[in-house]
Scaffold this active site. Structure first.
Site, PDB file in Angstrom:
ATOM      1  N   ASP A  54      18.428  23.216  37.752  1.00 12.34           N
ATOM      2  CA  ASP A  54      17.462  22.313  38.369  1.00 12.34           C
ATOM      3  C   ASP A  54      16.181  22.148  37.555  1.00 12.34           C
ATOM      4  O   ASP A  54      15.098  21.962  38.106  1.00 12.34           O
ATOM      5  CB  ASP A  54      17.132  22.776  39.798  1.00 12.34           C
ATOM      6  CG  ASP A  54      18.387  22.973  40.623  1.00 12.34           C
ATOM      7  OD1 ASP A  54      19.300  22.146  40.477  1.00 12.34           O
ATOM      8  OD2 ASP A  54      18.457  23.935  41.410  1.00 12.34           O
TER       9      ASP A  54
ATOM     10  N   LYS B 256      17.441  18.300  34.143  1.00 12.39           N
ATOM     11  CA  LYS B 256      18.375  17.844  33.094  1.00 12.39           C
ATOM     12  C   LYS B 256      18.754  16.378  33.309  1.00 12.39           C
ATOM     13  O   LYS B 256      18.894  15.623  32.357  1.00 12.39           O
ATOM     14  CB  LYS B 256      19.654  18.714  33.107  1.00 12.39           C
ATOM     15  CG  LYS B 256      19.378  20.180  32.809  1.00 12.39           C
ATOM     16  CD  LYS B 256      20.649  21.014  32.887  1.00 12.39           C
ATOM     17  CE  LYS B 256      21.179  21.205  34.305  1.00 12.39           C
ATOM     18  NZ  LYS B 256      20.317  21.997  35.188  1.00 12.39           N
TER      19      LYS B 256
ATOM     20  N   GLN C  44      24.384  23.302  35.473  1.00 11.25           N
ATOM     21  CA  GLN C  44      23.866  24.658  35.657  1.00 11.25           C
ATOM     22  C   GLN C  44      22.940  25.035  34.485  1.00 11.25           C
ATOM     23  O   GLN C  44      22.266  24.156  33.985  1.00 11.25           O
ATOM     24  CB  GLN C  44      24.995  25.688  35.835  1.00 11.25           C
ATOM     25  CG  GLN C  44      25.795  25.493  37.121  1.00 11.25           C
ATOM     26  CD  GLN C  44      26.757  24.335  37.058  1.00 11.25           C
ATOM     27  OE1 GLN C  44      27.577  24.255  36.154  1.00 11.25           O
ATOM     28  NE2 GLN C  44      26.663  23.428  38.003  1.00 11.25           N
TER      29      GLN C  44
ATOM     30  N   GLY D  59      23.617  19.309  40.856  1.00 10.54           N
ATOM     31  CA  GLY D  59      22.888  18.291  41.611  1.00 10.54           C
ATOM     32  C   GLY D  59      21.764  17.790  40.738  1.00 10.54           C
ATOM     33  O   GLY D  59      20.853  18.541  40.407  1.00 10.54           O
ATOM     34  N   HIS D  60      21.879  16.542  40.306  1.00 13.76           N
ATOM     35  CA  HIS D  60      20.851  15.969  39.438  1.00 13.76           C
ATOM     36  C   HIS D  60      20.202  14.812  40.160  1.00 13.76           C
ATOM     37  O   HIS D  60      20.875  13.866  40.553  1.00 13.76           O
ATOM     38  CB  HIS D  60      21.467  15.436  38.143  1.00 13.76           C
ATOM     39  CG  HIS D  60      22.333  16.429  37.422  1.00 13.76           C
ATOM     40  ND1 HIS D  60      21.861  17.636  36.967  1.00 13.76           N
ATOM     41  CD2 HIS D  60      23.640  16.389  37.076  1.00 13.76           C
ATOM     42  CE1 HIS D  60      22.842  18.287  36.373  1.00 13.76           C
ATOM     43  NE2 HIS D  60      23.938  17.562  36.435  1.00 13.76           N
TER      44      HIS D  60
HETATM   45  P1  GDP Z   1      18.846  19.122  37.223  1.00 13.72           P
HETATM   46  O1  GDP Z   1      19.870  19.760  38.093  1.00 13.72           O
HETATM   47  O2  GDP Z   1      18.461  19.954  36.052  1.00 13.72           O
HETATM   48  O3  GDP Z   1      19.217  17.720  36.812  1.00 13.72           O
HETATM   49  O4  GDP Z   1      17.525  19.013  38.109  1.00 13.72           O
HETATM   50  P2  GDP Z   1      17.393  18.554  39.650  1.00 13.72           P
HETATM   51  O5  GDP Z   1      17.540  17.075  39.688  1.00 13.72           O
HETATM   52  O6  GDP Z   1      18.266  19.378  40.511  1.00 13.72           O
HETATM   53  O7  GDP Z   1      15.923  19.002  39.976  1.00 13.72           O
HETATM   54  C1  GDP Z   1      14.841  18.514  39.255  1.00 13.72           C
HETATM   55  C2  GDP Z   1      13.902  17.737  40.218  1.00 13.72           C
HETATM   56  O8  GDP Z   1      12.656  17.580  39.607  1.00 13.72           O
HETATM   57  C3  GDP Z   1      14.388  16.338  40.551  1.00 13.72           C
HETATM   58  O9  GDP Z   1      14.032  16.081  41.871  1.00 13.72           O
HETATM   59  C4  GDP Z   1      13.595  15.444  39.593  1.00 13.72           C
HETATM   60  O10 GDP Z   1      13.369  14.145  40.107  1.00 13.72           O
HETATM   61  C5  GDP Z   1      12.314  16.200  39.492  1.00 13.72           C
HETATM   62  N1  GDP Z   1      11.626  16.104  38.188  1.00 13.72           N
HETATM   63  C6  GDP Z   1      12.152  16.074  36.952  1.00 13.72           C
HETATM   64  N2  GDP Z   1      11.177  16.094  36.015  1.00 13.72           N
HETATM   65  C7  GDP Z   1      10.011  16.150  36.691  1.00 13.72           C
HETATM   66  C8  GDP Z   1       8.640  16.234  36.301  1.00 13.72           C
HETATM   67  O11 GDP Z   1       8.291  16.264  35.120  1.00 13.72           O
HETATM   68  N3  GDP Z   1       7.705  16.300  37.308  1.00 13.72           N
HETATM   69  C9  GDP Z   1       8.055  16.286  38.625  1.00 13.72           C
HETATM   70  N4  GDP Z   1       7.090  16.369  39.535  1.00 13.72           N
HETATM   71  N5  GDP Z   1       9.335  16.212  39.021  1.00 13.72           N
HETATM   72  C10 GDP Z   1      10.286  16.149  38.075  1.00 13.72           C
HETATM   73  P1  IMO Z   2      22.373  22.060  38.345  1.00 19.66           P
HETATM   74  O1  IMO Z   2      23.332  21.423  37.371  1.00 19.66           O
HETATM   75  C1  IMO Z   2      21.132  25.615  40.498  1.00 19.66           C
HETATM   76  C2  IMO Z   2      24.250  28.502  41.528  1.00 19.66           C
HETATM   77  C3  IMO Z   2      24.564  28.697  42.999  1.00 19.66           C
HETATM   78  C4  IMO Z   2      24.985  30.154  42.993  1.00 19.66           C
HETATM   79  C5  IMO Z   2      25.730  30.293  41.656  1.00 19.66           C
HETATM   80  C6  IMO Z   2      27.243  30.182  41.783  1.00 19.66           C
HETATM   81  O2  IMO Z   2      21.898  21.140  39.418  1.00 19.66           O
HETATM   82  O3  IMO Z   2      21.268  22.747  37.614  1.00 19.66           O
HETATM   83  P2  IMO Z   2      28.896  28.160  42.202  1.00 19.66           P
HETATM   84  O4  IMO Z   2      29.029  27.231  43.366  1.00 19.66           O
HETATM   85  O5  IMO Z   2      28.647  27.481  40.889  1.00 19.66           O
HETATM   86  O6  IMO Z   2      30.034  29.140  42.105  1.00 19.66           O
HETATM   87  O7  IMO Z   2      27.595  29.051  42.547  1.00 19.66           O
HETATM   88  O8  IMO Z   2      25.240  29.257  40.820  1.00 19.66           O
HETATM   89  N1  IMO Z   2      24.334  27.123  41.045  1.00 19.66           N
HETATM   90  C7  IMO Z   2      23.269  26.352  40.757  1.00 19.66           C
HETATM   91  N2  IMO Z   2      21.955  26.605  40.898  1.00 19.66           N
HETATM   92  N3  IMO Z   2      21.534  24.462  39.953  1.00 19.66           N
HETATM   93  C8  IMO Z   2      22.842  24.211  39.772  1.00 19.66           C
HETATM   94  O9  IMO Z   2      23.302  23.121  39.126  1.00 19.66           O
HETATM   95  C9  IMO Z   2      23.792  25.157  40.227  1.00 19.66           C
HETATM   96  N4  IMO Z   2      25.138  25.233  40.227  1.00 19.66           N
HETATM   97  C10 IMO Z   2      25.464  26.441  40.718  1.00 19.66           C
HETATM   98  O10 IMO Z   2      23.429  28.467  43.783  1.00 19.66           O
HETATM   99  O11 IMO Z   2      23.842  30.986  42.922  1.00 19.66           O
HETATM  100 MG    MG Z   3      20.135  20.392  40.051  1.00 16.92          MG
END
Ligand code: GDP
Ligand code: IMO
Ligand code: MG
Length: 428
Positions: free
Chosen positions: A13, A16, A223, A40-41
């Site tokens: 998270d 990416k 991840q 989850g992106h």
């Molecule tokens: P990922 O799994 O690495 O793709 O990241 P997620 O989407 O799960 O979580 C990142 C969150 O941060 C998302 O809600 C993005 O919209 C938000 N985000 C990304 N870059 C920035 C930033 O520079 N500032 C803020 N405030 N939010 C950001």
């Molecule tokens: P993104 O791509 C954050 C975590 C789960 C759990 C562990 C194992 O959005 O960064 P799983 O279901 O993969 O067997 O769970 O990994 N986990 C993540 N945490 N971001 C993710 O993906 C994750 N994908 C799995 O919370 O601790």
């Molecule tokens: Mg994510």
């Protein structure tokens, strides 16, 4: 011509999805090489917000060819749901390629994920419950079902029978659940075959040819490094290689074709699920980061655990992945803090560790050694050049860069697509 790997530096998270989207229009192919719909992106484009799980974030950019490569585990029902949801919003999803060698997630993987977690009790991993671990376990156990098996009914039936034989004993005798019928699973999988067929491809060959033709290929990791099954905080990890090496085995592209390795790192740290997290905060600073950073899981909605930036983890990530560039995200979330602590080393039972300790027990007991940096009050979401940032924010970034083992080439200052400061071009 560039093959670029983009991975998470911490526990996921990091942003990416947004970073991939940033490179979007300059990339020809975006490849998901590990994980499945545990990811989850969130990507924000103008007023539109997209939550992607199984599909690579590059699918949002017109013209990009999205690829689900062999290293991914595919829940086909989820795949179709995600494709339909995007199509309804006007996103062209027709170019998607899916590897014939990718493994599938079936109903029994989802069931096993949930029951094994329940049986672990206090020792549970806190998985996303999507069947990821059981599907990869079958792959390694050589009883997995691959996408190509859907096109040979006899083989499919034999393989499902083989996979279920032992599992049904476990489900009935150990977990007290009903047995899963072979025909039920075979019927489900066969019902997907015709819709899937035109997407199925020898993606390794396609990607080789693309690189030979001078195309730009972005490998988007799901991840993150600390969740990698080999290098992360085992057993509190996911079941795939989320590190840059996973881009090689998970796609069939050789290591010597990779030109850039970008790690996305948050200006603080978060984690979802169980496992060690030395800089975790349990006070109001932790709530501040969670609320201001909107740190709630995109996949499960769980509140994310929050903590300060951990420089030994960034250095570990730089080493394990061969990071050439960091993208530092969510710097704007730190605005308003008087002081910003950064973990520069750990202490374990009175002994200082400058690097991440190899012993998991030590890492569980590690307490951070902090250095404090002065904060800033100015709104930075409008910054588009490094010099637009207040001096203290610049100094914070430069301090992280000096501690983290690679240059910080871009800085996220807000969720919007445009909210980014680029210091060094990420594709050249
Ligand atoms: P990922 O799994 O690495 O793709 O990241 P997620 O989407 O799960 O979580 C990142 C969150 O941060 C998302 O809600 C993005 O919209 C938000 N985000 C990304 N870059 C920035 C930033 O520079 N500032 C803020 N405030 N939010 C950001
Ligand atoms: P993104 O791509 C954050 C975590 C789960 C759990 C562990 C194992 O959005 O960064 P799983 O279901 O993969 O067997 O769970 O990994 N986990 C993540 N945490 N971001 C993710 O993906 C994750 N994908 C799995 O919370 O601790
Ligand atoms: Mg994510």
């Amino acid at each position: 011509m560039p093959a670029i790997v983009l991975i998470g530096a911490q526990w996921g998270d990091e942003g990416k999805g947004k970073a991939t989207d940033l490179l979007g229009s300059r990339v020809d192919y975006v490849v998901k090489f590990n994980g499945g719909n545990n990811a989850g992106h969130t990507v924000v484009v103008g007023d539109e917000k997209y939550a992607l799980h199984l599909l690579p974030s590059g699918i949002l950019t017109p013209g990009v060819i999205p690829v689900i490569a062999n290293g991914v585990v595919v829940d086909i029902e989820v795949l179709f749901e995600e494709l339909d949801a995007l199509s309804e919003r006007g996103v062209d999803v027709s170019r998607l390629r899916v590897s014939a060698n990718a493994h599938v997630i079936t109903a029994y993987h989802r069931t096993l994920d949930k029951v094994t977690e329940r049986f672990l009790g206090k020792r549970q991993i806190g998985t996303t419950g999507r069947g990821i671990g059981p599907s990869y376990a079958d792959k390694i156990n050589r009883v997995g079902i691959r996408i190509q098996d859907l096109f040979d009914e006899n083989i499919l039936r034999q393989k499902v029978e083989g996979a279920l034989e032992q599992k049904n004993h476990m489900l009935v005798k150990v977990y007290n659940r009903r047995a899963i019928e072979v025909e039920e699973v075979v019927g489900d999988l066969l019902s997907y075959a015709e819709r899937l067929r035109p997407m199925v491809d020898d993606t390794a060959l396609t990607l080789h040819r693309a690189l030979d033709d001078g195309k730009t290929v972005l490998f988007e990791g799901g991840q993150a490094t600390m969740l990698d099954v080999d290098h992360g905080t085992y057993p509190f990890v996911t079941s795939s290689n989320a590190t840059s090496g996973g881009a090689v085995t998970g796609s069939g592209i050789a290591p010597n074709r990779i030109d850039r390795i970008i790690a996305v790192v948050k200006a603080y740290t978060t984690r979802v699920g169980a496992g060690p997290f030395p800089t975790e905060l349990f006070d109001e600073s932790g709530d501040f980061l969670r609320e201001k950073g909107f740190e709630f899981g995109t996949t499960t909605g769980r509140p994310r655990r929050t903590g300060w930036y951990d420089a030994p983890i960034a250095r570990f990530t730089a080493r394990i992945n061969g990071v050439t560039d960091f993208v530092l995200t969510k710097l704007d979330v730190l605005t308003g803090l008087e002081q910003i602590p950064v973990c520069v080393a750990y202490e374990v039972d009175g002994v200082r560790f400058d690097e991440v300790p190899v012993s998991q027990s030590d890492f569980h007991h590690a307490t951070p050694v902090y250095e404090n940096f002065p904060g800033w009050k100015e709104d930075i979401t409008g910054a588009r050049a490094f010099d637009d940032l207040p001096q203290n924010a610049q100094d914070y970034v430069l301090a992280l860069e000096a501690m983290s083992g690679a240059r910080i080439s871009a800085i996220g200052v807000g969720p919007d697509r445009e909210a980014i400061v680029v210091r060094h071009d990420l594709i050249d």
